[in-house]
Scaffold this active site. Structure first.
Site, PDB file in Angstrom:
ATOM      1  N   ASP A  47       0.834  -1.202   0.000  1.00  0.00           N
ATOM      2  CA  ASP A  47       0.000   0.000   0.000  1.00  0.00           C
ATOM      3  C   ASP A  47       0.868   1.251   0.000  1.00  0.00           C
ATOM      4  O   ASP A  47       1.982   1.253  -0.538  1.00  0.00           O
ATOM      5  CB  ASP A  47      -0.966  -0.040   1.194  1.00  0.00           C
ATOM      6  CG  ASP A  47      -0.249  -0.290   2.523  1.00  0.00           C
ATOM      7  OD1 ASP A  47       0.905   0.162   2.668  1.00  0.00           O
ATOM      8  OD2 ASP A  47      -0.833  -0.927   3.413  1.00  0.00           O
ATOM      9  N   SER A  48       0.388   2.333   0.614  1.00  0.00           N
ATOM     10  CA  SER A  48       1.117   3.606   0.573  1.00  0.00           C
ATOM     11  C   SER A  48       2.465   3.541   1.279  1.00  0.00           C
ATOM     12  O   SER A  48       3.391   4.278   0.933  1.00  0.00           O
ATOM     13  CB  SER A  48       0.266   4.720   1.195  1.00  0.00           C
ATOM     14  OG  SER A  48      -0.086   4.401   2.531  1.00  0.00           O
ATOM     15  N   ILE A  49       2.600   2.665   2.269  1.00  0.00           N
ATOM     16  CA  ILE A  49       3.877   2.556   2.977  1.00  0.00           C
ATOM     17  C   ILE A  49       4.944   1.994   2.041  1.00  0.00           C
ATOM     18  O   ILE A  49       6.121   2.340   2.128  1.00  0.00           O
ATOM     19  CB  ILE A  49       3.725   1.695   4.249  1.00  0.00           C
ATOM     20  CG1 ILE A  49       2.685   2.324   5.183  1.00  0.00           C
ATOM     21  CG2 ILE A  49       5.056   1.556   4.984  1.00  0.00           C
ATOM     22  CD1 ILE A  49       2.358   1.498   6.403  1.00  0.00           C
TER      23      ILE A  49
END
Length: 246
Positions: A47-49
């Site tokens: 995901d965004s991480i």
């Protein structure tokens, strides 16, 4: 001068004849030569991480630097994605007929799956049993792509509600949600589910949720907005992934 002309012509035509023969011969075709020399790939899927991991000080950038002479580190991070939506990307990112040698893949989902039902980020929520089943499907697909691929499941990091609320208030002012969209307790349940699934599927795992909380003041050292990682937080991910024999 005229005596040299046949020699020059021979020197020009011999390479052309060799190239022609290489293209004709299946065993020594250019395609096969290139394929043998192709660098392996380390895929970062999450995901965004994961998406932010190629920023300055990011864990993905650190991996790319560490393996710069051995493999290409390929970023496939999608902000806001959970494991349910990740399934729709599998065949596009990891086609079964791909000739690209995939050495390893990190699977880093859970922070969005752990969003609470009935809160502002409810659309991201995935029930915990569905989360585990989605991870199984991802792992099985990757094993089908390459039985020798190293697969590493990474748990979501811990969540700091107070910092997250401050961050959202700085963006939204009085419109910031009063109730947290996530809690560290529930995130921990997803982290444990991730570890359990890794053991069940016989793949490596990184318990980021537990590891970060071993450090005093982890809330401020490792989390920039209660959810995403500081430079120090990224360093922890990099160190733990390296330890997983990547």
């Amino acid at each position: 001068m005229f005596l040299m002309l046949p020699i020059v012509l021979v020197c020009l035509f011999i390479p052309l004849i060799i190239i022609y023969q290489l293209k004709k011969h299946p065993r020594y075709s250019f395609e096969r030569i290139v394929e043998k020399k192709m660098r392996g790939q380390i895929m970062l899927f999450g995901d965004s991480i994961t998406e932010q991991s190629f920023r300055q000080g990011g864990w993905g950038a650190a991996l790319a630097n560490a393996y710069c002479r051995q493999a290409d580190v390929v970023l496939r991070g999608y902000a806001g994605y959970n494991t349910k939506w990740a399934l729709f990307l599998l065949n596009r990112i990891f086609p079964l007929d791909s000739s690209k040698p995939r050495i390893a893949t990190t699977i880093f989902f859970g922070a969005n799956d752990a969003a609470l039902s009935g809160r502002t980020n409810e659309r991201f929520h995935v029930p915990i049993e569905d989360y585990k089943q989605n991870l199984r499907k991802i792992v099985l697909h990757l094993k089908e792509c390459s039985p020798t691929m190293l697969i590493v499941l990474i748990t979501p990091p811990p969540f700091y509600e107070e910092r997250r609320h401050e961050y959202l208030k700085s963006l939204l002012g009085e419109n910031a949600p009063k109730l947290s969209e996530r809690t560290n307790e529930v995130t921990g349940q997803y982290a444990r589910a991730c570890i359990e699934t890794a053991k069940e599927m016989g793949v490596m795992s990184v318990d980021l949720w537990s590891k970060m909380q071993e450090t005093d003041d982890w809330q401020n050292k490792f989390l920039i907005d209660g959810l995403h990682l500081t430079t120090e937080g990224n360093a922890i991910v990099y160190q733990e992934v390296i330890k997983s024999h990547l």
